[in-house]
Design a protein around this motif. Structure first.
Motif, short mmCIF file in Angstrom:
data_model
loop_
_atom_site.label_atom_id
_atom_site.label_comp_id
_atom_site.label_asym_id
_atom_site.label_seq_id
_atom_site.Cartn_x
_atom_site.Cartn_y
_atom_site.Cartn_z
N ALA A 192 38.37 26.37 36.78
CA ALA A 192 37.97 27.19 35.63
C ALA A 192 36.74 28.04 35.96
O ALA A 192 36.66 29.21 35.57
N GLU A 193 35.76 27.46 36.66
CA GLU A 193 34.55 28.21 37.03
C GLU A 193 34.90 29.35 37.98
O GLU A 193 34.38 30.45 37.84
N LEU A 194 35.78 29.09 38.94
CA LEU A 194 36.18 30.13 39.89
C LEU A 194 36.92 31.25 39.17
O LEU A 194 36.65 32.43 39.41
N GLN A 195 37.82 30.91 38.28
CA GLN A 195 38.55 31.92 37.52
C GLN A 195 37.59 32.77 36.69
O GLN A 195 37.69 34.00 36.68
N ARG A 196 36.64 32.12 36.03
CA ARG A 196 35.65 32.84 35.21
C ARG A 196 34.82 33.79 36.09
O ARG A 196 34.56 34.93 35.72
N TYR A 197 34.42 33.33 37.27
CA TYR A 197 33.64 34.15 38.19
C TYR A 197 34.46 35.36 38.65
O TYR A 197 33.96 36.49 38.67
N PHE A 198 35.72 35.15 38.99
CA PHE A 198 36.58 36.25 39.44
C PHE A 198 36.83 37.26 38.34
O PHE A 198 37.11 38.42 38.61
N GLU A 199 36.73 36.86 37.09
CA GLU A 199 36.97 37.77 35.97
C GLU A 199 35.75 38.61 35.60
O GLU A 199 35.86 39.54 34.80
N LEU A 200 34.59 38.33 36.18
CA LEU A 200 33.38 39.10 35.88
C LEU A 200 33.54 40.56 36.30
O LEU A 200 33.12 41.47 35.61
N GLU A 201 34.09 40.76 37.50
CA GLU A 201 34.36 42.10 38.02
C GLU A 201 35.28 41.95 39.23
O GLU A 201 35.47 40.85 39.73
N ASP A 202 35.85 43.04 39.68
CA ASP A 202 36.75 43.01 40.82
C ASP A 202 35.91 42.92 42.09
O ASP A 202 35.17 43.86 42.43
N LEU A 203 35.99 41.79 42.78
CA LEU A 203 35.15 41.51 43.94
C LEU A 203 36.00 41.36 45.19
O LEU A 203 37.11 40.82 45.12
N PRO A 204 35.48 41.76 46.35
CA PRO A 204 36.21 41.47 47.59
C PRO A 204 36.07 39.98 47.91
O PRO A 204 34.99 39.40 47.79
N VAL A 205 37.19 39.36 48.30
CA VAL A 205 37.21 37.92 48.58
C VAL A 205 37.94 37.70 49.89
O VAL A 205 39.06 38.20 50.08
N VAL A 206 37.32 36.97 50.81
CA VAL A 206 38.02 36.56 52.02
C VAL A 206 38.62 35.19 51.74
O VAL A 206 37.90 34.25 51.41
N TYR A 207 39.94 35.12 51.83
CA TYR A 207 40.66 33.88 51.56
C TYR A 207 41.66 33.65 52.68
O TYR A 207 42.48 34.51 52.97
N ASP A 208 41.54 32.52 53.32
CA ASP A 208 42.45 32.14 54.40
C ASP A 208 42.51 33.21 55.49
O ASP A 208 43.56 33.52 56.03
N GLY A 209 41.34 33.82 55.76
CA GLY A 209 41.23 34.81 56.83
C GLY A 209 41.64 36.22 56.46
O GLY A 209 41.56 37.13 57.29
N ASP A 210 42.11 36.44 55.24
CA ASP A 210 42.52 37.77 54.79
C ASP A 210 41.61 38.25 53.67
O ASP A 210 41.03 37.45 52.94
N LEU A 211 41.54 39.58 53.50
CA LEU A 211 40.70 40.18 52.47
C LEU A 211 41.54 40.54 51.25
O LEU A 211 42.60 41.16 51.38
N PHE A 212 41.08 40.12 50.08
CA PHE A 212 41.76 40.40 48.82
C PHE A 212 40.73 40.88 47.81
O PHE A 212 39.53 40.67 47.98
N TRP A 213 41.19 41.47 46.72
CA TRP A 213 40.36 41.71 45.56
C TRP A 213 40.52 40.51 44.64
O TRP A 213 41.61 39.92 44.56
#
Length: 57
Positions: free
Chosen positions: A25-46
């Motif tokens: 829930a905290e991660l979802q709330r953080y991601f909803e603050l604004e569109d952020l670049p995220v490195v996940y499993d070695g790939d870049l996503f918004w």
């Protein structure tokens, strides 16, 4: 400032940063603050492209 409960440190530049353990829930709330670049499993996503409940459960 990461706006994560219990974290009061502000980060001004990239580089090596500490890791944080947050709930789904905290991660979802953080991601909803604004569109952020995220490195996940070695790939870049918004953050808007990541379904936290599907990817991290």
């Amino acid at each position: 400032m990461p706006f994560i409960d219990g974290v009061q440190t502000q980060f001004l530049a990239g580089g090596d940063l500490p890791t944080f353990t947050v709930s789904e829930a905290e991660l979802q709330r953080y991601f909803e603050l604004e569109d952020l670049p995220v490195v996940y499993d070695g790939d870049l996503f918004w953050s808007s492209e990541i379904d936290v409940s599907r990817e991290f459960s």
